[in-house]
Write an enzyme that holds these catalytic residues in place. Structure first.
Site, PDB file in Angstrom:
ATOM      1  N   GLU B  63       0.816  -1.224   0.000  1.00  0.00           N
ATOM      2  CA  GLU B  63       0.000   0.000   0.000  1.00  0.00           C
ATOM      3  C   GLU B  63       0.844   1.266   0.000  1.00  0.00           C
ATOM      4  OE1 GLU B  63      -0.572  -2.631   1.881  1.00  0.00           O
ATOM      5  OE2 GLU B  63      -2.663  -3.260   1.579  1.00  0.00           O
ATOM      6  N   PHE B 125     -10.956  -8.263  13.416  1.00  0.00           N
ATOM      7  CA  PHE B 125      -9.866  -8.634  12.508  1.00  0.00           C
ATOM      8  C   PHE B 125      -9.597  -7.499  11.515  1.00  0.00           C
ATOM      9  CE2 PHE B 125      -8.439 -10.649   8.484  1.00  0.00           C
ATOM     10  CZ  PHE B 125      -7.176 -11.005   8.923  1.00  0.00           C
ATOM     11  N   GLN B 126      -8.360  -7.152  11.363  1.00  0.00           N
ATOM     12  CA  GLN B 126      -7.919  -6.062  10.480  1.00  0.00           C
ATOM     13  C   GLN B 126      -8.622  -4.743  10.800  1.00  0.00           C
ATOM     14  OE1 GLN B 126      -7.880  -7.488   6.345  1.00  0.00           O
ATOM     15  NE2 GLN B 126      -5.772  -8.184   6.680  1.00  0.00           N
ATOM     16  N   LYS B 175     -17.442  -1.662   5.856  1.00  0.00           N
ATOM     17  CA  LYS B 175     -17.874  -2.603   4.826  1.00  0.00           C
ATOM     18  C   LYS B 175     -19.398  -2.621   4.664  1.00  0.00           C
ATOM     19  CE  LYS B 175     -16.757  -7.212   3.137  1.00  0.00           C
ATOM     20  NZ  LYS B 175     -16.079  -8.489   3.417  1.00  0.00           N
ATOM     21  N   MET B 493      24.169   9.558   1.953  1.00  0.00           N
ATOM     22  CA  MET B 493      24.031  10.771   2.755  1.00  0.00           C
ATOM     23  C   MET B 493      24.303  10.463   4.226  1.00  0.00           C
ATOM     24  SD  MET B 493      23.623  13.945   2.241  1.00  0.00           S
ATOM     25  CE  MET B 493      22.587  14.589   0.924  1.00  0.00           C
TER      26      MET B 493
END
Lengths: 172, 595
Positions: B63, B125-126, B175, B493
């Site tokens: 993502e 969940f999630q 959802k 760097m």
């Protein structure tokens, strides 16, 4: 790093008019914590349910440039409709309510009651050994009263934080 | 809303599921491409996307990749970028691109799935508190609890993302809201918005600014990403203003391309690794015109020694930017394009003729600074110098329709120094957040928007491994990005700072066990190229340009080259150090405390 100026820190009351939606208080408080600004007091309540409007009153402190920055940062929040600088409004009124519990007997008890009359505090609860005073006024008046009660048996203080409004028929 | 408006709105409203509303709203907002990754809590939306011909979905591999792709798409088109992710880890993985887009003012809309409303708060969940987690790294965010709010929220989200100072927004959709049926209303361009940033400049302030500019004998225009965000017109107004005033122009890292690098009035980028002439001009100027930049610490150096004798004009669409880091004399809250246009008009009104501006002495001084050649480096016949590699890349791609993205580190600064831009929206880099791993997915987003263009990610071998998996995305979607890796085997760097600031103790900055980038490219079904000597570099670059597939280019460069010039931490613009005068003791203990 904020601009450095030699201006002394000052206290400022801001009225933040917001859309009353979930998370709006977290946005405002999160701004203060994320950018390291002070909150000395904060009050919030819905003020117009039809318009989904809430009013958050914040007392903060800092150098004037920082205070201007705080106002600009608040105005950037999408849910903030308006920020009113109450301290800089000559017609701004600030009030706070405090509940103050004092325990004592004899002369101290009499003195506490006598002082409460001078401050126009209301007795809202009493036992034979205690009072609860309700006091309304500017924060400085409440601070003075609390200091006077301290040697007379101050037990507990609960304060609302500052509320503010603009004098006269109009809004600020 | 008045009754009349209500009737009108209802007449247009149609009933759709929440998922269908999302798809329809995206189309109505002009979205043609979105970047995402499916998961349990966004499956209804993915179902609505199935066989939807008007929306192209680019499947990322993580993502974070989807978020940077949306950023690259947005920056190269001027449109809003869109990403679609699931709940929980899907949302947390996109936090970095959100923070990145917030600091660089990039308009992206991220739609995240959420567990059903009745499970919110149950540690399902999630499940994660997506609006809570993203509150600090978005311009605004919404949790949509009712399907009938969905269309309004999506339309408002696009408005917020691209209006005023642009930025990222998140719409979190449970959802059950995606499954529910509700009313859809198309966007109405003239509908009243609660978010109405000020865009038009105050004419009185413009007049004051123009008057101050007329007095200037040592002026400088310091432009930033705000000019690019304000659209191509703003860049044209910037060019017009520079032309008519004769003022020199420098820009931040984010603002490159708004003013043509091929113009004689261009001073190059300013700041920590900016040009000698730009930084000295900033320090010695008498009037500074800052447009769409924010006096970032990488630009100002030591703040109390920043441009000490100048009057400062600051144009910014975000009122909180003005007087935030540096106190200015004239603050103008406005869209950069509108303010520049107004300044041009104000200037024209008073300076009809081509009278002598009295800037000759200033330009003579600037030419002296230019003659120092602050970007000079020691060339080498056997080892490819990273600066040389970028010079050759620029020379060989100049005639092409080219877009450049970068990762973060030395290669990014060398790209800013040695690759030159004449147009806006051609340079995508993570400026504010400094996100390693930005460039590869950003290039994919750019390529998706510009399929026929040459899109190159100028990368370092360390940064690029943070999002390397997105090569798979490029391969799947036939997006022939070119990843030009300046491979010095070090986090360059970090190594440079350890050399300069930490007694040459190179703690964990060497990339041991590097992959073979050529084989890695092949494993992804892409093309791998390698250049090890200056002699073979041009040929390999041309091979890369001609390749129709995504390319990983392993450019083996000098291992311990430092990026100069450099304003050491805690120092002022005029205390910049050059490669040839570098001693090693330029940074004091106080400077070491700074980032």
């Amino acid at each position: 790093m904020p601009p450095r100026t030699d201006d002394p820190s000052e206290s400022r009351t801001l009225a933040v008019l917001v859309d009353n939606e979930p998370g709006v208080l977290a946005r405002v408080v999160g701004l203060f914590s994320a950018r390291g600004y002070n909150i000395e007091s904060l009050t919030v309540a819905e003020t117009d349910s039809a318009q989904h409007a809430s009013r958050i009153t914040i007392v903060t402190s800092g150098q004037p440039v920082i205070l201007d920055q705080i106002k600009a940062q608040l105005e950037r929040i999408v849910s903030v409709r308006r920020v009113i600088d109450v301290t800089r409004d000559p017609a701004g009124v600030e009030r706070e309510l405090a509940l103050i519990k004092v325990r004592g007997a004899g002369a101290n008890r009499i003195e506490a009651l006598r002082l409460s009359e001078i401050f126009r505090a209301k007795v809202i609860d009493t036992t034979l050994e205690s009072f609860i005073f309700e006091l309304t006024g500017p924060s400085s008046k409440i601070n003075s009263f609390i200091e006077l009660m301290r040697p007379l048996g101050l037990v507990e203080v609960s304060r609302t934080g500052v509320l503010s409004i603009h004098r006269g028929a109009e809004t600020a | 809303m008045s009754d009349g408006a209500h009737t009108f709105a209802d007449a247009e409203a149609i009933t759709l599921t929440g998922a269908e509303i999302v798809v329809r709203a995206l189309i109505d907002q002009g979205v043609d491409t979105l970047f995402g990754y499916p998961g349990g809590a966004v499956l209804p939306i993915y179902d609505a996307l199935f066989a939807e011909p008007r929306l192209r979905h680019i499947l990322a591999r993580h993502e974070q990749g989807a978020g940077h792709m949306a950023e690259g798409y947005a920056r190269s088109t001027g449109k809003v970028g869109v990403a679609l992710v699931t709940s929980g880890p899907g949302a947390t993985n996109i936090v970095t691109p959100l923070a990145d887009a917030l600091l660089d003012s990039i308009p992206i809309v991220v739609i995240s799935g959420q567990v059903p409303t009745h499970l919110i708060g149950s540690d399902a969940f999630q499940e994660c508190d997506t609006v809570g987690i993203t509150r600090a790294c978005t311009k605004h965010n919404w949790l949509v609890r009712s399907v009938n709010d969905l269309a309004r929220v999506i339309h408002e989200a696009f408005h917020v993302a691209c209006s005023g100072r642009p930025g990222p927004v998140v719409i979190d959709i449970p959802k059950d809201v995606q499954f529910a049926s509700g009313l859809y209303q198309p966007p109405k361009p003239d509908a009243p918005q609660r978010y109405r940033p000020r865009l038009a400049p105050d004419p009185a302030r413009i007049a004051e600014a123009a008057a101050l500019m007329r007095q200037a004998r040592r002026p400088v225009i310091y432009s930033g990403g705000g000019v690019i965000n304000a659209g191509p017109k703003a860049s044209e107004h910037l060019r017009a203003l520079a032309k008519m005033t004769g003022f020199p122009v420098t820009s931040t890292l984010m603002g490159l391309g708004a003013f043509p690098a091929s113009d004689a009035q261009w001073l190059g980028m300013l700041g920590m690794h900016g040009s000698w002439e730009a930084n000295h001009a900033m320090h010695d100027c008498d009037v500074m015109v800052c447009v769409g930049a924010r006096f970032d610490d990488r630009v100002t150096g030591r703040i109390d020694a920043f441009s000490p004798n100048s009057k400062k004009i600051h144009i910014d669409v975000d009122p909180s930017s003005i007087n935030k880091n540096v106190l200015v004399d004239i603050g103008i809250v406005a869209d950069a394009g509108l303010a520049l246009e107004a300044l041009c008009e104000a200037w024209r009104g008073h300076n009809a003729g081509g009278e002598d501006r009295g800037l000759d002495a200033w330009w003579a001084q600037i030419e002296e600074w230019r003659a120092v050649k602050g970007f000079a480096y020691r060339a080498d016949d056997t080892v490819i110098k990273p600066q040389y590699a970028i010079e050759r890349l620029f020379a060989l791609t100049k005639a092409r329709d080219v877009y450049i993205t970068t990762e973060v580190g030395q290669h990014q600064m060398w790209a800013a120094q040695f690759f030159h831009f004449d147009k806006p929206n051609r340079w995508m880099t993570s400026g504010g957040l400094g996100t390693m791993g930005y460039g590869l997915p950003a290039a994919i987003g750019v390529q998706a928007a510009h399929p026929d263009a040459l899109v190159i990610d100028i990368a370092g071998e360390a940064s690029v491994q943070m999002t390397m998996q997105e090569m798979s995305t490029a391969a799947q979607h036939d997006l022939p990005i070119k990843v030009f890796i300046l491979n010095n085997e070090w986090m360059g760097m970090v190594r440079q700072w350890q050399q300069l600031l930490h007694g040459e103790r190179y703690s964990h900055s060497y990339s041991a066990a590097l992959p073979d980038f050529v084989k890695l490219a092949e494993a992804y079904g892409c093309v791998g190229l390698r250049a090890e000597t200056p002699a073979e570099l041009d040929g390999k670059i041309l091979e890369m340009i001609d390749c129709k597939k995504p390319v990983l280019f392993d450019c083996r460069v000098a291992k311990t080259e430092n990026c100069f010039p450099m304003i050491p931490s805690g120092k002022a613009h005029n205390e910049m150090i050059l490669a040839r005068t570098f001693q090693g003791d330029e940074i004091d203990d106080q400077g070491k405390m700074l980032v």
